[in-house]
Design an enzyme around this catalytic site. Sequence first.
Site, PDB file in Angstrom:
ATOM      1  N   ASP A 314       0.860  -1.180   0.000  1.00 17.09           N
ATOM      2  CA  ASP A 314       0.000   0.000   0.000  1.00 17.09           C
ATOM      3  C   ASP A 314       0.904   1.241   0.000  1.00 17.09           C
ATOM      4  O   ASP A 314       2.128   1.150   0.108  1.00 17.09           O
ATOM      5  CB  ASP A 314      -0.933  -0.016   1.213  1.00 17.09           C
ATOM      6  CG  ASP A 314      -2.230   0.731   0.952  1.00 17.09           C
ATOM      7  OD1 ASP A 314      -2.238   1.652   0.104  1.00 17.09           O
ATOM      8  OD2 ASP A 314      -3.253   0.406   1.589  1.00 17.09           O
ATOM      9  N   GLU A 520     -10.409   6.576   4.612  1.00 16.63           N
ATOM     10  CA  GLU A 520      -9.430   5.950   5.501  1.00 16.63           C
ATOM     11  C   GLU A 520      -9.544   6.483   6.928  1.00 16.63           C
ATOM     12  O   GLU A 520     -10.638   6.613   7.463  1.00 16.63           O
ATOM     13  CB  GLU A 520      -8.033   6.087   4.902  1.00 16.63           C
ATOM     14  CG  GLU A 520      -7.944   5.410   3.531  1.00 16.63           C
ATOM     15  CD  GLU A 520      -6.544   5.359   2.960  1.00 16.63           C
ATOM     16  OE1 GLU A 520      -5.572   5.179   3.716  1.00 16.63           O
ATOM     17  OE2 GLU A 520      -6.417   5.485   1.722  1.00 16.63           O
TER      18      GLU A 520
END
Length: 666
Positions: A314, A520
């Site tokens: 990521d 997020e």
Amino acid sequence: MSRVIGRVLILWVGIMVIGWGCRGAMGEEEYIRYKDPKQPVAVRVQDLVGRMTLEEKIGQMVQIDRIAATPDILKNYYIGSLLSGGGSVPLPQATASDWVNMVNEFQKGALSTRLGIPMIYGIDAVHGHNTVYNATIFPHNVGLGATREPALLRRIGEATATEVRATGIPYVFAPCIAVCRDPRWGRCYESYSEDPKVVQEMTEIILGLQGEIPNGSRNGVPYVDGKNKVAACAKHFVGDGGTTKGINEYNTVTDMHGLLNIHMPAYYDSIIKGVSTVMVSYSSWNGIKMHENHDLITEFLKGTLKFKGFVISDWEGIDRITSPPHSNYTYSVQAGVQAGIDMIMLPYNFTEFIDDLTYLVKSNLISMDRIDDAVERILLVKFNLGLFENPIADLSLVNEVGSQAHRDLAREAVRKSLVLLKNGKNGNDSMLPLPKRASNILVAGSHADNLGYQCGGWTITWQGFSGNNATSGTTILSAINSTIDRDTNVVYLENPDSEYIKSNNFDYAIVVVGEHPYTESAGDSQTLTLADPGPNVINNVCGTVKCVVIIVSGRPVVIEPYITSIDALVAAWLPGTEGLGVTDVLFGDYGFTGKLPRTWFKTVDQLPMNVGDLHYDPLFPFGYGLTTKTMVARSVSTAGVEGKAYLPIVMMFLFVGLYFQGKFLA
């Protein structure tokens, strides 16, 4: 004379022999196996890897954001991949042609290297091609999970692949196959469901993105069917939706049985469907960061599950192996690469990574076999994508971005995703579907006329936007205005007071409230409350006039205190750009069919609470969803509705009368 002829003949033969020899030598130099599309992909990969230097191999493992790149950087550092992070665009309101031209300029830099290995460009197309201006924005995954329709997901995957390819991009970081077990998690809307079975079913989107795998394909081998499809990415491996209290990038505490039965099943399906890449999660499993978990990445994913595509980190994922991030970067590089990560999303500081990895290999702290494994996997995906044959994108698909066909599909997805939670204050007084013909109706709430709120995070920019100017689409208010009878008066007020409502004699009200966009960690919430002035609007409006409340949110939110005053309640999730999908079911052109993809709690004190738990006591259970019938036409006047029921009978008698009159006159 014969002697002269003999000499000429000998000379000619000599020249021919030399020519054949030169031609043969030239032919061998010109024939390069990895450039021959007729060769098996495995042969091409091995041939190319055998020609590469360590510097070229490490370059293939690097992915940087376009902001940090130039064509010369790609050439000089042999960069294997670029990406656009959230909001990383060629220019504001860039067209599909602008995107194609940008990608091609970078690609030319990659192709100018010694071996001419094309780079692969990736982007977060998580609910349509969501970074691109005017693209079709589909409902976020939580809404798609409510449809319970895998075939619809495949069609959405096909449309998304087409729009992404239209901009010259061959790789998407989607789908997210997290199983969200706690709605307090800021990425919960990226999860199709709390139920691993529903998430498994929705991996059908991979076949839409990549194409149907051929019969006889080996499990685990990535497959992309032609240049109108894209490489997909199953993410985030593994357990990202199970963190304690739903805290993003936190620790998932469960035994192997829990991991395999809740969080892993969708990966089995994704790998069987030929997914090209897998992205590693920021989260930890029982205290071990996933980005350094060799047992799960190398032993289980690559070994047990036989995944043959490449594993990608990521964004700055290896930096976060240490706390604080980047505090011991050489260790992080070693731990991440040794764990089995093949491509590193850096996304800016690439020279430090290249230097550290080069040092680790030359010091024998990371083996060449590990580097070769990573590079072979990356090249396998690139060959499967056809990048070596078609590295430069054309403009043939540019008109597909935001096409009417794709918007119609998104509208269908919206209406199938809406979940009707309440319809009438008791079982005998259904409010929905609403009549299109009325004297005076009120539309209220901050989310009724705000395209950004409607789309949520991961839209145009990373955290989303507010307002109606960042891209094109139809707000819920606009959809209401285009759906109702032209003689119906519509009043829109974001936050009306009760005195105003009482004095205006509204037939009914539509209240649209919810959450503001987030992504997020910015979306982590321990309270899960409606954004202000949402509760106040519900109290003012629904305490005064008959009302339907539409919740625009990425997850269940606190609604129990207001439920008794609400006549009808709709969970609309984050529907995207096509607001007409909401009015399609609100006014009865289609019936409600959506089912809750996750449990709707009474209070946050109950969380985490998922179907099957011993303490299961929801406001609305998993799978709940009322249905309605289609209404072709309906008015506020009951007499008007009943009167229309007699019309077919009157028409029948009229035709019968005319028939017999004709027979008599004849």
